[in-house]
Design a protein around this motif. Structure first.
Motif, PDB file in Angstrom:
ATOM      1  N   GLN A  61      71.780 121.336  42.505  1.00  0.00           N
ATOM      2  CA  GLN A  61      71.208 120.558  41.411  1.00  0.00           C
ATOM      3  C   GLN A  61      72.153 120.543  40.205  1.00  0.00           C
ATOM      4  N   ARG A  62      72.720 121.685  39.890  1.00  0.00           N
ATOM      5  CA  ARG A  62      73.639 121.760  38.740  1.00  0.00           C
ATOM      6  C   ARG A  62      74.871 120.882  38.988  1.00  0.00           C
ATOM      7  N   ALA A  63      75.335 120.882  40.218  1.00  0.00           N
ATOM      8  CA  ALA A  63      76.494 120.044  40.540  1.00  0.00           C
ATOM      9  C   ALA A  63      76.154 118.568  40.378  1.00  0.00           C
ATOM     10  N   ALA A  64      74.959 118.178  40.830  1.00  0.00           N
ATOM     11  CA  ALA A  64      74.544 116.781  40.709  1.00  0.00           C
ATOM     12  C   ALA A  64      74.408 116.377  39.247  1.00  0.00           C
ATOM     13  N   LEU A  65      73.831 117.259  38.443  1.00  0.00           N
ATOM     14  CA  LEU A  65      73.682 116.962  37.022  1.00  0.00           C
ATOM     15  C   LEU A  65      75.047 116.884  36.334  1.00  0.00           C
ATOM     16  N   GLY A  66      75.964 117.750  36.767  1.00  0.00           N
ATOM     17  CA  GLY A  66      77.312 117.720  36.217  1.00  0.00           C
ATOM     18  C   GLY A  66      78.036 116.422  36.528  1.00  0.00           C
ATOM     19  N   ASP A  67      77.626 115.780  37.636  1.00  0.00           N
ATOM     20  CA  ASP A  67      78.223 114.495  38.021  1.00  0.00           C
ATOM     21  C   ASP A  67      77.525 113.319  37.358  1.00  0.00           C
ATOM     22  N   GLY A  68      76.536 113.623  36.503  1.00  0.00           N
ATOM     23  CA  GLY A  68      75.862 112.555  35.770  1.00  0.00           C
ATOM     24  C   GLY A  68      74.523 112.121  36.318  1.00  0.00           C
ATOM     25  N   ALA A  69      73.963 112.854  37.294  1.00  0.00           N
ATOM     26  CA  ALA A  69      72.674 112.476  37.870  1.00  0.00           C
ATOM     27  C   ALA A  69      71.557 112.662  36.842  1.00  0.00           C
ATOM     28  N   ASP A  70      70.470 111.907  37.012  1.00  0.00           N
ATOM     29  CA  ASP A  70      69.309 111.988  36.130  1.00  0.00           C
ATOM     30  C   ASP A  70      68.484 113.236  36.446  1.00  0.00           C
ATOM     31  N   LEU A  71      68.108 113.983  35.400  1.00  0.00           N
ATOM     32  CA  LEU A  71      67.371 115.233  35.603  1.00  0.00           C
ATOM     33  C   LEU A  71      66.065 115.005  36.352  1.00  0.00           C
ATOM     34  N   GLY A  72      65.290 113.996  35.954  1.00  0.00           N
ATOM     35  CA  GLY A  72      64.009 113.745  36.598  1.00  0.00           C
ATOM     36  C   GLY A  72      64.155 113.465  38.078  1.00  0.00           C
ATOM     37  N   ARG A  73      65.151 112.678  38.449  1.00  0.00           N
ATOM     38  CA  ARG A  73      65.350 112.369  39.872  1.00  0.00           C
ATOM     39  C   ARG A  73      65.810 113.591  40.654  1.00  0.00           C
ATOM     40  N   VAL A  74      66.647 114.402  40.039  1.00  0.00           N
ATOM     41  CA  VAL A  74      67.131 115.614  40.715  1.00  0.00           C
ATOM     42  C   VAL A  74      65.968 116.565  40.979  1.00  0.00           C
ATOM     43  N   VAL A  75      65.107 116.757  39.984  1.00  0.00           N
ATOM     44  CA  VAL A  75      63.965 117.666  40.134  1.00  0.00           C
ATOM     45  C   VAL A  75      62.964 117.118  41.133  1.00  0.00           C
ATOM     46  N   ASN A  76      62.661 115.828  41.075  1.00  0.00           N
ATOM     47  CA  ASN A  76      61.698 115.244  42.007  1.00  0.00           C
ATOM     48  C   ASN A  76      62.186 115.317  43.446  1.00  0.00           C
ATOM     49  N   ALA A  77      63.487 115.141  43.653  1.00  0.00           N
ATOM     50  CA  ALA A  77      64.046 115.249  44.996  1.00  0.00           C
ATOM     51  C   ALA A  77      63.895 116.673  45.512  1.00  0.00           C
ATOM     52  N   TYR A  78      64.110 117.650  44.641  1.00  0.00           N
ATOM     53  CA  TYR A  78      63.995 119.058  45.035  1.00  0.00           C
ATOM     54  C   TYR A  78      62.557 119.414  45.399  1.00  0.00           C
ATOM     55  N   ARG A  79      61.598 118.819  44.679  1.00  0.00           N
ATOM     56  CA  ARG A  79      60.192 119.072  44.993  1.00  0.00           C
ATOM     57  C   ARG A  79      59.876 118.647  46.419  1.00  0.00           C
ATOM     58  N   GLY A  80      60.449 117.528  46.823  1.00  0.00           N
ATOM     59  CA  GLY A  80      60.188 117.040  48.166  1.00  0.00           C
ATOM     60  C   GLY A  80      60.820 117.883  49.250  1.00  0.00           C
ATOM     61  N   GLU A  81      61.863 118.640  48.896  1.00  0.00           N
ATOM     62  CA  GLU A  81      62.587 119.451  49.884  1.00  0.00           C
ATOM     63  C   GLU A  81      61.967 120.832  50.084  1.00  0.00           C
ATOM     64  N   VAL A  82      61.224 121.313  49.094  1.00  0.00           N
ATOM     65  CA  VAL A  82      60.696 122.680  49.145  1.00  0.00           C
ATOM     66  C   VAL A  82      59.190 122.649  49.327  1.00  0.00           C
TER      67      VAL A  82
END
Length: 209
Positions: free
Chosen positions: A141-162
């Motif tokens: 997640q930190r790597a994705a955010l460092g590449d400019g990804a949107d926080l909300g989308r990163v968190v929502n994607a993680y919710r679906g994985e766990v």
């Protein structure tokens, strides 16, 4: 003009049990430590009481704020996050909610309501939390955010994985008190069709006087 009744938020833990029953958990935690380690037992009991006290004070404050907001015509609230925080809270920082929206939180959550008028855009809160202040981001997640990804989308994607992650945030709807079920402010607001009905039910259940 309706007023919040402080007594309605005393004596009962946010999970529905009596506060003295919750406090006894410190004894249970202490007894789980080796009987010869008195200092360890005291530390375990003290740590439990400290966590429980912080959570119950925060939950009582949030519930009282929710009732006050519901009783104030034209009021809603903005979620104020106190970093460092978890990712679930971070994506809600600065968002506006109507008076009837339940306050989702997790054990140990210290976010609070900030009342605001529904006719005014919330100012001063709609700021994105710095990823460095989010405690539970994964390396990916930190790597994705460092590449400019949107926080909300990163968190929502993680919710679906766990599994179970989506249900981590909750709003309590019922309290079992003195052998009967009493709706919490969140439960009342979620089931009401209007502010007037909310106020009537909050009075009936003793939250407003």
């Amino acid at each position: 003009m309706a007023r919040v009744s402080p007594a309605a938020f005393a004596g009962v833990a946010s999970d529905g049990r009596r506060l003295d029953s919750l406090a006894y958990g410190a004894v249970v935690k202490a007894r789980a430590v080796d009987a010869t380690d008195l200092a360890g037992r005291l530390r375990a009991g003290s740590a439990f009481l400290q966590r429980a006290t912080q959570l119950q004070v925060a939950d009582a404050g949030r519930a009282a704020s929710q009732v006050a907001i519901a009783a104030t015509p034209g009021a809603g609230y903005v979620r104020h996050v106190n970093p460092p925080c978890c990712q679930d809270c971070a994506v809600l920082a600065g968002k506006f909610f109507r008076h009837s929206a339940g306050f989702a939180r997790h054990p140990g959550c210290d976010c609070v309501h900030r009342p605001t008028a529904e006719t005014e855009p919330p100012r001063g809160y709609a700021v994105q939390i710095d990823p460095a202040q989010i405690k539970d981001l994964t390396a990916g997640q930190r790597a994705a955010l460092g590449d400019g990804a949107d926080l909300g989308r990163v968190v929502n994607a993680y919710r679906g994985e766990v599994p179970g992650r989506r249900d981590r945030m909750s709003a309590t709807h019922e309290l079992a008190t003195r052998g009967r079920v009493r709706l919490t402010p969140d439960g009342i607001l979620a089931g009401s069709s209007s502010r007037e009905e909310s106020i009537a039910l909050l009075r009936e259940h003793g939250y407003l006087i």
